[in-house]
Motif scaffolding. Structure first.
Motif, short mmCIF file in Angstrom:
data_model
loop_
_atom_site.label_atom_id
_atom_site.label_comp_id
_atom_site.label_asym_id
_atom_site.label_seq_id
_atom_site.Cartn_x
_atom_site.Cartn_y
_atom_site.Cartn_z
N VAL A 256 102.08 12.01 119.02
CA VAL A 256 102.79 11.99 117.74
C VAL A 256 104.10 11.23 117.91
O VAL A 256 104.85 11.49 118.86
CB VAL A 256 103.08 13.42 117.24
N THR A 257 104.37 10.31 117.01
CA THR A 257 105.62 9.55 117.04
C THR A 257 106.25 9.53 115.66
O THR A 257 105.59 9.25 114.66
CB THR A 257 105.38 8.09 117.50
N LEU A 258 107.53 9.84 115.62
CA LEU A 258 108.33 9.75 114.40
C LEU A 258 109.04 8.40 114.38
O LEU A 258 109.87 8.12 115.24
CB LEU A 258 109.36 10.88 114.34
N ILE A 259 108.69 7.56 113.43
CA ILE A 259 109.37 6.28 113.25
C ILE A 259 110.53 6.49 112.29
O ILE A 259 110.34 7.01 111.19
CB ILE A 259 108.40 5.22 112.69
N GLU A 260 111.72 6.10 112.71
CA GLU A 260 112.94 6.34 111.92
C GLU A 260 113.60 5.01 111.56
O GLU A 260 114.51 4.54 112.24
CB GLU A 260 113.90 7.22 112.73
N PRO A 261 113.14 4.38 110.47
CA PRO A 261 113.74 3.12 110.05
C PRO A 261 115.20 3.31 109.62
O PRO A 261 115.57 4.36 109.09
CB PRO A 261 112.88 2.68 108.86
N ILE A 262 116.00 2.26 109.84
CA ILE A 262 117.41 2.28 109.41
C ILE A 262 117.47 1.76 107.98
O ILE A 262 117.26 2.49 107.04
CB ILE A 262 118.30 1.46 110.36
N VAL A 263 117.70 0.48 107.81
CA VAL A 263 117.73 -0.13 106.48
C VAL A 263 116.87 -1.39 106.50
O VAL A 263 117.08 -2.28 107.33
CB VAL A 263 119.16 -0.49 106.05
N PHE A 264 115.91 -1.46 105.59
CA PHE A 264 115.05 -2.63 105.43
C PHE A 264 114.93 -2.94 103.94
O PHE A 264 114.91 -2.03 103.11
CB PHE A 264 113.66 -2.39 106.03
N PRO A 265 114.81 -4.23 103.59
CA PRO A 265 114.64 -4.59 102.17
C PRO A 265 113.21 -4.36 101.71
O PRO A 265 112.48 -5.30 101.41
CB PRO A 265 115.01 -6.08 102.17
N SER A 266 112.83 -3.09 101.67
CA SER A 266 111.45 -2.74 101.34
C SER A 266 111.26 -2.40 99.86
O SER A 266 110.14 -2.16 99.42
CB SER A 266 111.01 -1.54 102.19
N GLY A 267 112.36 -2.35 99.12
CA GLY A 267 112.27 -1.98 97.72
C GLY A 267 112.21 -0.48 97.50
O GLY A 267 112.02 -0.02 96.37
N LEU A 268 112.39 0.30 98.57
CA LEU A 268 112.28 1.76 98.46
C LEU A 268 113.28 2.33 97.47
O LEU A 268 112.93 3.12 96.59
CB LEU A 268 112.49 2.39 99.83
N MET A 269 114.53 1.90 97.58
CA MET A 269 115.56 2.48 96.73
C MET A 269 115.38 2.09 95.27
O MET A 269 115.47 2.92 94.36
CB MET A 269 116.95 2.05 97.22
N SER A 270 115.07 0.82 95.02
CA SER A 270 114.95 0.35 93.64
C SER A 270 113.72 0.91 92.93
O SER A 270 113.70 1.06 91.71
CB SER A 270 114.91 -1.18 93.60
N SER A 271 112.67 1.24 93.70
CA SER A 271 111.43 1.73 93.09
C SER A 271 111.34 3.24 93.04
O SER A 271 110.37 3.79 92.51
CB SER A 271 110.23 1.18 93.87
N SER A 272 112.35 3.92 93.56
CA SER A 272 112.32 5.38 93.62
C SER A 272 113.02 5.99 92.41
O SER A 272 113.85 5.35 91.76
CB SER A 272 113.03 5.86 94.90
N PRO A 273 112.67 7.23 92.08
CA PRO A 273 113.30 7.89 90.93
C PRO A 273 114.78 8.15 91.17
O PRO A 273 115.21 8.32 92.32
CB PRO A 273 112.52 9.20 90.81
N GLN A 274 115.53 8.18 90.10
CA GLN A 274 116.96 8.44 90.17
C GLN A 274 117.28 9.70 89.39
O GLN A 274 116.74 9.92 88.31
CB GLN A 274 117.74 7.26 89.55
N ALA A 275 118.17 10.51 89.90
CA ALA A 275 118.59 11.71 89.19
C ALA A 275 119.57 11.33 88.08
O ALA A 275 120.19 10.26 88.12
CB ALA A 275 119.25 12.69 90.15
N ARG A 276 119.68 12.19 87.09
CA ARG A 276 120.67 11.99 86.03
C ARG A 276 122.06 12.02 86.67
O ARG A 276 122.41 12.93 87.41
CB ARG A 276 120.54 13.13 85.02
N GLU A 277 122.86 11.01 86.38
CA GLU A 277 124.19 10.93 87.00
C GLU A 277 125.20 11.80 86.26
O GLU A 277 125.33 11.74 85.04
CB GLU A 277 124.67 9.47 87.02
N ASP A 278 125.90 12.60 87.02
CA ASP A 278 126.96 13.45 86.50
C ASP A 278 128.27 12.92 87.07
O ASP A 278 128.40 12.74 88.29
CB ASP A 278 126.73 14.89 86.95
N ALA A 279 129.24 12.68 86.21
CA ALA A 279 130.52 12.12 86.66
C ALA A 279 131.18 12.98 87.72
O ALA A 279 131.98 12.48 88.53
CB ALA A 279 131.45 11.95 85.45
#
Length: 258
Positions: free
Chosen positions: A160-183
């Protein structure tokens, strides 16, 4: 990343059970690689569908040698901001999904006397930043169950191996759901993005070769970071933890009693 890894696997001649929520999206792989690919469409949140897909892949190829759990999304939002449904979906996809697929392949791997399980975690499976609490919870859970699993299946030659990516331009953040922003939590988002500003994103296409290195390693690691810059973050995280435990050791001993 999954698409890049699929390409790397197929280009070296391996056979692949490629999965997606919509099997039609896998048609380009089938058109190019033919019988090397078995396209399977299902949602990892559906445990029954997962078991059926694994059974189909085992019947088609005679067994599964390597499982890669790559499905996931990153819910951005402070703990108070996320909805109940968003919190549940985050855990269902990032934790329970890999749990269902892992459990489904284990009987076959044990029977054949070996196998590889690659769990795609994250640097966020080791450290935690504001505005990513539910994402971290899902990855920390995956890290914990995978470490226990590694010890449980070692006698059967399953690695068993856990792969722990740092930061890649995979589109993960832009395609993921966002919570309602509270100031009230604007500072949390500012801290999150400011903290990541110094990290140089890695090259997604380079990760395919790294995955194959792990698959082929005689003694693969339990954990491996993908990308640079993460090791400094991990060192700081563990130094901070030790400092806190040591500072409050008197209370730890007090709680032990006589």
């Amino acid at each position: 990343m999954g698409a890049s890894w699929a390409q790397a696997v197929l280009e070296r001649g391996d056979r692949l059970a490629a999965t997606a929520r919509d099997a039609a999206s896998l048609k380009p792989l089938v058109d190019k690689y033919g019988d090397q690919v078995l396209p399977l469409g299902f949602d990892v949140q559906d445990a029954t569908a997962v078991r059926e897909a694994v059974a189909a892949a085992e019947a088609h190829f005679g067994g599964i040698d390597v499982l890669v759990n790559n499905a996931g999304h990153m819910l951005i939002g402070a703990v108070e901001e996320v909805t109940d449904e968003q919190a549940r979906a985050q855990m269902d996809t990032n934790y329970f999904g890999p749990l269902w697929t892992t459990r489904a392949v284990l009987p076959g791997m044990r029977a054949r006397g070996g196998g590889r399980i690659l769990q795609v975690s994250s640097l966020g499976g080791v450290v935690a930043y504001p505005a990513l609490g539910l994402y971290h919870a899902s990855k920390w859970a995956l890290e914990g169950v995978s470490q226990s699993l590694a010890a449980e299946v070692a006698p059967y030659n399953i690695k068993v191996t856990l792969i722990e990516p740092i930061v890649f331009p995979s589109g993960l953040m832009s395609s993921s759901p966002q919570a309602r922003e509270d100031a009230a939590y604007a500072h949390a988002r500012q801290s999150l993005f400011a903290g990541a500003a110094h990290i140089v994103p890695g090259d997604v296409t380079a990760t395919g070769r790294a995955v194959l290195e792990l698959v082929d390693a005689e003694e693969p690691p339990l954990r491996v970071l993908f990308g640079v810059g993460g090791l400094d973050e991990v060192r700081a995280e563990y130094a901070h933890r030790l400092e806190g435990w040591e500072k409050w050791d008197d209370v730890s001993r007090m709680a032990h009693g006589s």
